[in-house]
Design an enzyme around this catalytic site. Sequence first.
Site, PDB file in Angstrom:
ATOM      1  N   LYS A  67       0.823  -1.214   0.000  1.00 39.19           N
ATOM      2  CA  LYS A  67       0.000   0.000   0.000  1.00 39.19           C
ATOM      3  C   LYS A  67       0.851   1.256   0.000  1.00 39.19           C
ATOM      4  O   LYS A  67       1.815   1.359   0.756  1.00 39.19           O
ATOM      5  CB  LYS A  67      -0.888   0.045   1.234  1.00 39.19           C
ATOM      6  CG  LYS A  67      -1.769   1.295   1.225  1.00 39.19           C
ATOM      7  CD  LYS A  67      -2.435   1.562   2.531  1.00 39.19           C
ATOM      8  CE  LYS A  67      -1.473   2.172   3.525  1.00 39.19           C
ATOM      9  NZ  LYS A  67      -2.183   2.663   4.734  1.00 39.19           N
ATOM     10  N   ALA A 223      -2.268   9.960  15.885  1.00 40.79           N
ATOM     11  CA  ALA A 223      -0.797   9.970  15.995  1.00 40.79           C
ATOM     12  C   ALA A 223      -0.198   8.778  15.254  1.00 40.79           C
ATOM     13  O   ALA A 223       0.264   7.806  15.840  1.00 40.79           O
ATOM     14  CB  ALA A 223      -0.385   9.974  17.460  1.00 40.79           C
TER      15      ALA A 223
END
Lengths: 315, 315
Positions: A67, A223
């Site tokens: 990906k 995060a």
Amino acid sequence: MRVFSKAQIVAHFNPELAVSQLEEGFIAYSEGKVQVPPVQGFAFKGANGDCCVKSAYIEGSPTFTVKLSTGFYDNPSKGLPSNDGLMLVLSAHTGQPLALLQDQGWLTAMRTALAGRIAARLLAPSQVKAIGILGTGMQAQMQLEQLRAVTDCRQVIVWGRHERGLAAYTAFARELGFAVHSTQDAAEVAGAANLIVCTTPSRQALLHSDWVQPGTHITAVGADAPGKQELDPALVARADRIIVDAIAQCSQYGEVAHALGCGRIDANQLIELGTLLAGRAKGREHDSQITLADLTGVAVQDAQVASHALAALCT
Amino acid sequence: MRVFSKAQIVAHFNPELAVSQLEEGFIAYSEGKVQVPPVQGFAFKGANGDCCVKSAYIEGSPTFTVKLSTGFYDNPSKGLPSNDGLMLVLSAHTGQPLALLQDQGWLTAMRTALAGRIAARLLAPSQVKAIGILGTGMQAQMQLEQLRAVTDCRQVIVWGRHERGLAAYTAFARELGFAVHSTQDAAEVAGAANLIVCTTPSRQALLHSDWVQPGTHITAVGADAPGKQELDPALVARADRIIVDAIAQCSQYGEVAHALGCGRIDANQLIELGTLLAGRAKGREHDSQITLADLTGVAVQDAQVASHALAALCT
């Protein structure tokens, strides 16, 4: 190789089937049955952009996945979306490229939302008074959409920095059937909600420990790279259960890395989502505990969501 | 995103332009101007296969590249080629995917052959008596094709394990205009040739130090992953100049890694091809020196060859 557009992928995607595959993926990952090579990261300083390449192969699976996801944060001024991306699915039997999923980052956003849904199913208190959402972007929307499957609560309080984002999110959430309150004060979210999802790219803590009520579950997905932070390390330390998608990755970045870095928690407190899903660790035990899921995004999610998307497109 | 087939890529490819871009890429790499994240590697044991993902961005370039290459060594029994692969070219300004080059591994083979050509141009002795080739596969063919641009020598001696491969290679090389001798004895290659290219996936030394004549240049491209080896470490140690494509990578695998591992050479003997190309290191100084180029394949080559291929396709 077959090529599929975002529109095709979205039209065929079944979140109920995908969530099962994601759960299997998390379990396999925590059992050490997934090859996850190091993440490749690029920084394009002049263009205010970044790219990461995440790849995974679940042992025994017929396919594996590579990906690419990009974030170029000045793109909106050029009329382009900030995020883009694609997934490649290859045969684990012959190496041949089978499919290019031109999802433009949608599958990454969806697998992140589905991971939030899984965490909430496992860890939310029995009575959700209100859902709190930090952030007003695409991920903030997708998390709320997915939470409908795991809680009957239809109260949401949303925090954002800008009136325009809050107004758009309010309209979106009302459309989904939620009663909505919006605020620019994150303390208000913590005061009202006991299921909170943090979805911002913040680089400093937005949610402080003092504000959070006993019994709250917090999922933090923002995060996802070094330097980013949404939670006060004291809040991480206060959690009775700290669930992470990947101990190895969350020790490097994410909320947990900050708390580990300043010595507020110990690595042996961390429980992987896959371990929890497999029933090999305890989650929430009672409704006054604080639970945290720190989800930085692991390539096995990409492999599973791509596998589902491709199967859905081909049947 | 534009999609190009291998046939289109091959038809438009210009080795003369590509070799210049490769040289610039090697120089930029050795000057520390290239982002090269860690290589991602997969092993598919049941299928006797592997995959690697190599990505690179040359600072200031308008694009960056992610390359997948696969080797599935039982594929021929299924009527499929062993190697496959593709390259993705993305904008370094917006992150958008610009092109998918479905080269099926051809660009990787070509950039490897062009690196061999660059090494031979810089390091071959002034009089090449005969070119020696170890191996009879695609890479053995492409190396010979490319060497025609840097030497007038049209004598080749080829080593292989099997008569059929040698016969096919002989026919190929004659077609290119070479006088060909084939052998199953690698010592014979070393006795006849003073420009030798090793292109096999061997896991043990094929070329022994005693056999090699003073003045010989050797390019080794086969040992592109841990465990592979074509040269006797004593031969590596005997070389007057040891050129590598990437010190970091050749310290991990390749011929140099074996010689370093057994203490036959010291890391400070290694010179990067980019440093040599930039004129910041000495290459061959006289015709009795032995020179070695250990080329394990670096992502900057993929970025440059993809950049050339795409420019050639779009003009």
